[in-house]
Design a protein around this motif. Structure first.
Motif, short mmCIF file in Angstrom:
data_model
loop_
_atom_site.label_atom_id
_atom_site.label_comp_id
_atom_site.label_asym_id
_atom_site.label_seq_id
_atom_site.Cartn_x
_atom_site.Cartn_y
_atom_site.Cartn_z
N GLY A 185 0.70 -1.15 -0.30
CA GLY A 185 -0.51 0.03 0.15
C GLY A 185 0.84 1.47 0.14
O GLY A 185 0.71 2.11 0.53
N ALA A 186 1.37 1.37 -1.18
CA ALA A 186 2.86 3.32 -0.69
C ALA A 186 1.77 4.21 -1.50
O ALA A 186 1.13 3.69 -2.47
CB ALA A 186 3.73 2.00 -2.09
N GLU A 187 0.74 4.57 -0.49
CA GLU A 187 0.10 5.40 -0.65
C GLU A 187 0.51 6.74 -2.01
O GLU A 187 -0.49 7.36 -2.37
CB GLU A 187 -1.27 5.99 0.26
CG GLU A 187 -2.33 5.98 0.13
CD GLU A 187 -2.64 7.79 0.28
OE1 GLU A 187 -4.05 7.91 -0.18
OE2 GLU A 187 -1.25 8.60 0.39
N ASP A 188 1.30 7.78 -1.40
CA ASP A 188 1.47 8.62 -2.04
C ASP A 188 2.95 8.45 -2.13
O ASP A 188 3.36 7.49 -2.14
CB ASP A 188 1.60 9.74 -1.08
CG ASP A 188 1.68 11.14 -1.73
OD1 ASP A 188 1.37 11.40 -2.77
OD2 ASP A 188 1.93 11.92 -1.06
N VAL A 189 3.46 9.48 -3.24
CA VAL A 189 5.03 9.36 -3.40
C VAL A 189 5.64 10.86 -3.78
O VAL A 189 5.07 11.89 -3.88
CB VAL A 189 5.11 9.29 -5.28
CG1 VAL A 189 3.66 9.92 -6.24
CG2 VAL A 189 6.16 8.38 -5.26
N VAL B 276 6.07 10.51 -13.93
CA VAL B 276 5.34 11.47 -13.54
C VAL B 276 5.38 10.12 -12.18
O VAL B 276 5.21 8.68 -13.05
CB VAL B 276 3.82 10.97 -14.52
CG1 VAL B 276 2.54 11.02 -13.19
CG2 VAL B 276 3.57 12.24 -15.04
N TRP B 277 5.64 9.90 -11.11
CA TRP B 277 5.46 8.75 -10.05
C TRP B 277 3.65 8.53 -9.55
O TRP B 277 3.28 9.95 -9.25
CB TRP B 277 6.49 9.17 -9.55
CG TRP B 277 7.49 9.15 -10.06
CD1 TRP B 277 8.51 10.66 -10.26
CD2 TRP B 277 8.82 8.22 -10.06
NE1 TRP B 277 9.71 9.93 -11.01
CE2 TRP B 277 9.92 8.61 -9.85
CE3 TRP B 277 8.55 6.86 -9.38
CZ2 TRP B 277 11.45 7.57 -9.92
CZ3 TRP B 277 9.73 6.05 -9.11
CH2 TRP B 277 10.75 6.48 -9.76
N LEU B 278 3.33 7.18 -9.83
CA LEU B 278 2.03 6.80 -8.91
C LEU B 278 1.98 6.54 -7.76
O LEU B 278 3.23 5.49 -7.59
CB LEU B 278 1.40 6.69 -9.97
CG LEU B 278 1.12 7.27 -11.42
CD1 LEU B 278 1.06 6.44 -12.46
CD2 LEU B 278 0.98 8.16 -11.33
N GLY B 279 1.86 6.57 -6.43
CA GLY B 279 1.57 5.65 -5.61
C GLY B 279 0.08 4.89 -5.57
O GLY B 279 -0.81 5.58 -6.10
#
Length: 320
Positions: free
Chosen positions: A25-29, A305-308
């Motif tokens: 669950g890597a929610e934010d980045v 564009v990195w995503l969590g």
């Protein structure tokens, strides 16, 4: 509140690269823009860890434990990480030694239920969201379906003073500041809107819709290195959810009482949008959701564009 320009009919599909993370669950980045860890990628996982990834995303290291559920992550002027912990509140985390300091745990004498996302001003002040007074992160579906309007946009001054600036928000979520800090914008997940609060000038203190009728449910947002406000779309608009939102509370409770497999659930999609200061959509991107879905964090940095994701043990990268 003002209305907004129409949204594009369909997003542009781009390639996606998925990088596993040391935790679920890597929610934010966050991509660090200064200091000894410049270029490193940061996230927080469901088991309470703050994780540093190499700039290429190929390796990850657990560097701190919050004792809660870290969500939004930002950089503080003193080099520490600002972490919105859904259980513990607003935290400052040492990216080297892992020490955790609680900055805000309660507001007006009452513990926050759902600290979610933040933006840091040049003076060290922090704008942050408390998604709900009624529901915790474990009950996020209830707040969405019941269209709870108990979310808040809060500000912590550098001296520690906390002030509520917007109340009655429908699942207050992502937060971003204007480049000149003349306004702050917060995402309302349940209402599918971006609400802007003017901080300076003739309109100071007034609110408006920066964008409404988003094509899905916005989660974390962030100003990118390109100057745009990037918005994660966790799931597309769901007609069933919106019928339930308009229905009686007894029907909402019945739906939430169904087995998990029968409840409304996020679709397996990947979508993010980028807005200019006028609220116009500049980019609308999608990708294959087979190996990664439910985008809850987004960070544009130097063209990538990195995503969590709230559910994935990974972060992902789009290269438009």
């Amino acid at each position: 509140m003002t209305s907004t320009t129409p949204h594009p009919a369909a997003p542009r599909t781009v390639p996606i690269t998925v990088h596993p993370v040391a935790g679920p669950g890597a929610e934010d980045v966050l991509v660090a823009t200064s200091g000894p860890h410049e270029g490193s990628v940061w996230t927080g996982t469901e088991d309470g860890a703050v994780v540093r990834m190499s700039p290429d995303g190929r390796t990850s290291t657990r560097v701190a434990e919050t004792g809660g559920r870290p969500l939004g992550i930002e950089e503080l002027p003193d080099g520490r990480l600002l972490v919105c912990d859904a259980h513990r509140g607003l935290l400052a985390v040492d990216p080297d030694g892992g020490a955790v300091e609680v900055l805000v745990a309660e507001v007006d004498g009452r513990a926050m239920r759902f600290c979610n996302n933040a933006a840091v001003a040049s003076d060290g002040g922090v704008w942050f969201s408390d998604s709900s007074r009624e529901h915790s992160i474990e009950d996020w579906k209830a707040d969405l379906v019941q269209l709870g309007r108990t979310g808040r946009l809060l500000h912590r001054a550098a001296d520690g003073t906390v002030t509520t600036h917007l109340d009655g928000l429908a699942f207050a979520n992502g937060v971003a500041l204007a480049a000149d800090e003349s306004w702050v914008v917060v995402a309302e997940t349940s209402a599918r809107t971006l609400v802007r609060l003017w901080l300076t000038g003739e309109r100071a203190g007034s609110r408006e819709l920066m964008s409404d009728d988003l094509p899905g449910y916005p989660d974390n947002i962030a100003r990118g290195s390109d100057g745009l406000v990037w918005v994660s779309i966790a799931s597309p608009r769901d007609p069933l959810v919106e019928r339930l939102q308009r229905g009686p509370r007894v029907l909402q409770r019945a739906a939430l009482g169904l087995p998990e497999a029968l409840q409304p659930a996020p679709k397996r999609t990947v979508r993010v949008q980028a807005y200019d200061d006028a609220g116009r959509v500049v980019h609308d991107l999608s990708a294959d959701g087979t190996r990664f879905h439910m985008v809850t964090g987004v960070r544009e940095h130097e063209g990538k564009v990195w995503l969590g994701s709230l559910h994935e043990a990974a972060v992902a990268v789009l290269e438009p």
